[in-house]
Write a protein that holds these residues in place. Structure first.
Motif, PDB file in Angstrom:
ATOM      1  N   PRO A  58       0.792  -1.240   0.000  1.00 14.78           N
ATOM      2  CA  PRO A  58       0.000   0.000   0.000  1.00 14.78           C
ATOM      3  C   PRO A  58       0.820   1.283   0.000  1.00 14.78           C
ATOM      4  N   HIS A  59       2.163   1.186  -0.054  1.00 15.77           N
ATOM      5  CA  HIS A  59       2.972   2.415   0.075  1.00 15.77           C
ATOM      6  C   HIS A  59       4.279   2.265  -0.700  1.00 15.77           C
ATOM      7  N   VAL A  60       4.251   2.742  -1.932  1.00 12.49           N
ATOM      8  CA  VAL A  60       5.405   2.577  -2.825  1.00 12.49           C
ATOM      9  C   VAL A  60       5.696   3.905  -3.532  1.00 12.49           C
ATOM     10  N   HIS A  61       6.977   4.213  -3.688  1.00 20.27           N
ATOM     11  CA  HIS A  61       7.397   5.339  -4.538  1.00 20.27           C
ATOM     12  C   HIS A  61       8.187   4.763  -5.709  1.00 20.27           C
ATOM     13  N   ILE A  62       7.753   5.102  -6.915  1.00 16.96           N
ATOM     14  CA  ILE A  62       8.520   4.661  -8.102  1.00 16.96           C
ATOM     15  C   ILE A  62       9.010   5.917  -8.831  1.00 16.96           C
ATOM     16  N   PHE A 149      -6.404   9.914  -0.588  1.00 15.33           N
ATOM     17  CA  PHE A 149      -5.499  11.063  -0.634  1.00 15.33           C
ATOM     18  C   PHE A 149      -4.293  10.782   0.252  1.00 15.33           C
ATOM     19  N   LYS A 150      -3.250  11.553   0.015  1.00 10.60           N
ATOM     20  CA  LYS A 150      -2.062  11.484   0.877  1.00 10.60           C
ATOM     21  C   LYS A 150      -1.706  12.896   1.289  1.00 10.60           C
ATOM     22  N   ILE A 151      -1.429  13.094   2.552  1.00  9.66           N
ATOM     23  CA  ILE A 151      -0.878  14.383   2.983  1.00  9.66           C
ATOM     24  C   ILE A 151       0.405  14.153   3.767  1.00  9.66           C
ATOM     25  N   VAL A 238       0.668   6.484   7.668  1.00  7.22           N
ATOM     26  CA  VAL A 238       1.658   5.671   6.952  1.00  7.22           C
ATOM     27  C   VAL A 238       2.940   5.553   7.784  1.00  7.22           C
ATOM     28  N   HIS A 239       3.672   4.532   7.529  1.00  9.69           N
ATOM     29  CA  HIS A 239       4.984   4.232   8.125  1.00  9.69           C
ATOM     30  C   HIS A 239       5.151   4.650   9.586  1.00  9.69           C
ATOM     31  N   LEU A 240       4.237   4.208  10.435  1.00  4.50           N
ATOM     32  CA  LEU A 240       4.365   4.474  11.875  1.00  4.50           C
ATOM     33  C   LEU A 240       5.549   3.669  12.423  1.00  4.50           C
ATOM     34  N   THR A 314       5.948  -1.035   2.449  1.00  4.32           N
ATOM     35  CA  THR A 314       7.410  -0.890   2.366  1.00  4.32           C
ATOM     36  C   THR A 314       7.886   0.553   2.486  1.00  4.32           C
ATOM     37  N   ASP A 315       7.107   1.508   1.934  1.00  4.55           N
ATOM     38  CA  ASP A 315       7.651   2.842   1.671  1.00  4.55           C
ATOM     39  C   ASP A 315       8.878   2.712   0.766  1.00  4.55           C
ATOM     40  N   HIS A 316       8.806   1.747  -0.166  1.00  8.15           N
ATOM     41  CA  HIS A 316       9.883   1.535  -1.142  1.00  8.15           C
ATOM     42  C   HIS A 316      10.271   2.868  -1.763  1.00  8.15           C
TER      43      HIS A 316
HETATM   44 ZN    ZN Z   1       6.502   7.166   1.411  1.00  4.58          ZN
END
Ligand code: ZN
Ligand code: URP
Ligand code: ZN
Length: 459
Positions: A58-62, A149-151, A238-240, A314-316
């Protein structure tokens, strides 16, 4: 081509049984014993293997312009790595900077992925400014199927929003039934603490964690929850990374705030001593929120087992070593991020399920089903059932191996989990009935991943 998975042990978030799975096309059309084999069917013998629903990150940066550079993967490299690691759907953060136009950014992110991803994908739409145009633009993006959404409460002047913008985003999200995901750190405090440390000559990567201490994340989490409570919107941290932030989130859940929690694989397994390693070794492990003191890991595992941490992502966010070196002499300039898209499922299985910290059904739930439910993908994704997409991970629990940059498939030159032993790996992986991985090798077709449009379900 029709697909039959024979003799596997199916494991979902709530069931475990031996059966065959048949997909006449993109979806599962039968589950049962001794299913017939129509001519032309591709048969996979899953004897001795576990069969999981396709995992969802649920949390990826490409594609990511960030900290004066760009994250290193392409949609082709990231999606192939994802599939080899058992992830069949990923949710990428569409992250315009504060000065960018939201609609133009959304089109750009879509364009970057289209025809290049080998797995299915969708986007969380970042709201990095809220002005006169924002509401109509976001309505358009939600109407196109991006129902989250993401903030960022961190990264002031780049991605970050102020409290007024957070409030406006949540009010709109509530109206539209959209969930708001949030990076929760107090931007002002981070900036002040960074300046103070640099002024004292504390410039190495070991000072990254002290510049964003646990209390700064706990404050962000608490503030995010308070805004949710007073707007009625649904939210997702996210990513706690640490116990004080976890406590803030659990207290909010207990008083009925519509809050879900994600932690990411680095925070369960790596700790701040990795950033204290000499030279570039420390820089490789800089991410935000930072790797924490090891004492935080047991509370995270316990909360995950109890379902208080809903998902594991992951927050890849991969950068090469040379990019990490941009922060030599100033830790605030080290591009933030640790990749893990290929490693997440195997690490969670080896260090959660195999070590006895995580029930196998909660493992499936946290790595697949819960994300599908929260982000409007269930039951199309996240389970094994007639009518669901035939996204399947045929997992070899007997495999033993070691994670290494020498063998990973992402487009970056180090691995934050170098040397970690794993016990089990995906042996075959299907996406909507198409075999994309066979005998742990990518054998599928590039560019066949589909953009997933999602209902807004959080009214
Ligand atoms: Zn991230
Ligand atoms: O260090 C991180 N987390 N990099 C990616 C950007 C973000 O904050 O998610
Ligand atoms: Zn973040």
């Amino acid at each position: 081509m029709p697909l039959l998975i024979q003799n596997g042990e199916i494991v979902t978030a709530d069931s475990r049984f031996h059966a065959d799975i048949y997909a006449a096309g993109e979806t599962i059309t039968a589950i049962g014993h001794n299913l017939p084999v129509p001519p032309g069917t591709e048969v996979i013998d899953a004897t001795g293997k576990l069969v999981f629903p396709g995992f969802i990150d649920p949390h990826v940066h490409i594609y990511l312009p960030f900290m004066s550079t760009f994250a290193k993967d392409t949609h082709e490299t990231a999606s192939i790595a994802a599939l080899l690691g058992g992830t069949t759907t990923l949710i990428e953060m569409c992250c315009p900077s504060r000065n960018d136009d939201a609609l133009e950014a959304y089109e750009l992110w879509k364009q970057k992925a289209a025809g290049h991803s080998a797995c299915d994908y969708t986007f969380h739409m970042s709201v990095t400014r809220f002005d006169d145009k924002t509401e109509s633009q976001l309505r358009e993006i939600v109407a196109d199927g991006m129902s989250s959404f993401k903030i960022f409460l961190a990264y002031k002047n780049f991605f970050g929003v102020d409290d007024g913008e957070m409030y406006q985003t949540m009010k709109l999200a509530k109206k539209l039934g959209v969930i708001v995901t949030a990076h929760c750190e107090n931007a002002e405090l981070v900036g002040r603490l960074q300046q103070g440390l640099l002024a004292e000559g504390k410039t190495g990567p070991e000072w990254h964690e002290p510049s964003r201490p646990e209390s700064v994340e706990a404050e962000g989490t608490q503030r995010f929850a308070t805004f949710l409570e007073n707007t009625g919107a649904a939210g997702y941290v996210v990513h706690l990374s640490c116990e004080p932030a976890l406590r803030a989130a659990v207290l909010a859940k207990q008083r009925g705030v519509r809050l879900s929690v994600e932690s990411v694989i680095p925070h369960f397994l790596l700790d701040k001593t990795y950033t204290e390693r000499a030279g570039v070794e420390g820089m490789k492990h800089v991410m935000s929120p930072p790797l924490r003191d090891r004492r935080n890991q047991k509370p995270l595992w316990d909360a995950l087992a109890a379902g208080l941490i809903d998902t594991v992502g992951t927050d890849h966010c991969p950068f090469d070593v040379d990019q990490k070196r941009m922060g030599e002499g100033n830790f605030t300039q080290i591009p933030n991020g640790i990749p893990g898209l290929e490693e997440r499922v195997n690490l969670l299985y080896a260090y959660g399920v195999k070590r006895g910290s995580l029930d196998i059904h909660r493992f499936v739930d946290a790595a697949s089903t819960r994300a599908a439910k929260l982000f409007g993908l269930f039951p199309r994704k996240g389970t094994i059932a007639v009518g669901s997409d035939a996204d399947l991970v045929i997992y070899d629990p007997a495999y033993r191996g070691t994670i290494s940059a020498a063998t990973h498939h992402g487009n970056f030159d180090y691995n934050g989990f170098e040397g970690f032993a794993i016990e089990g790996r995906p042996w075959a992986v299907t996406v909507r009935g198409a075999v994309q991985v066979k005998e742990a090798k990518f054998t599928g077709t590039r560019g066949t991943g589909k953009l997933l449009r999602r209902e807004a379900i959080h009214a």
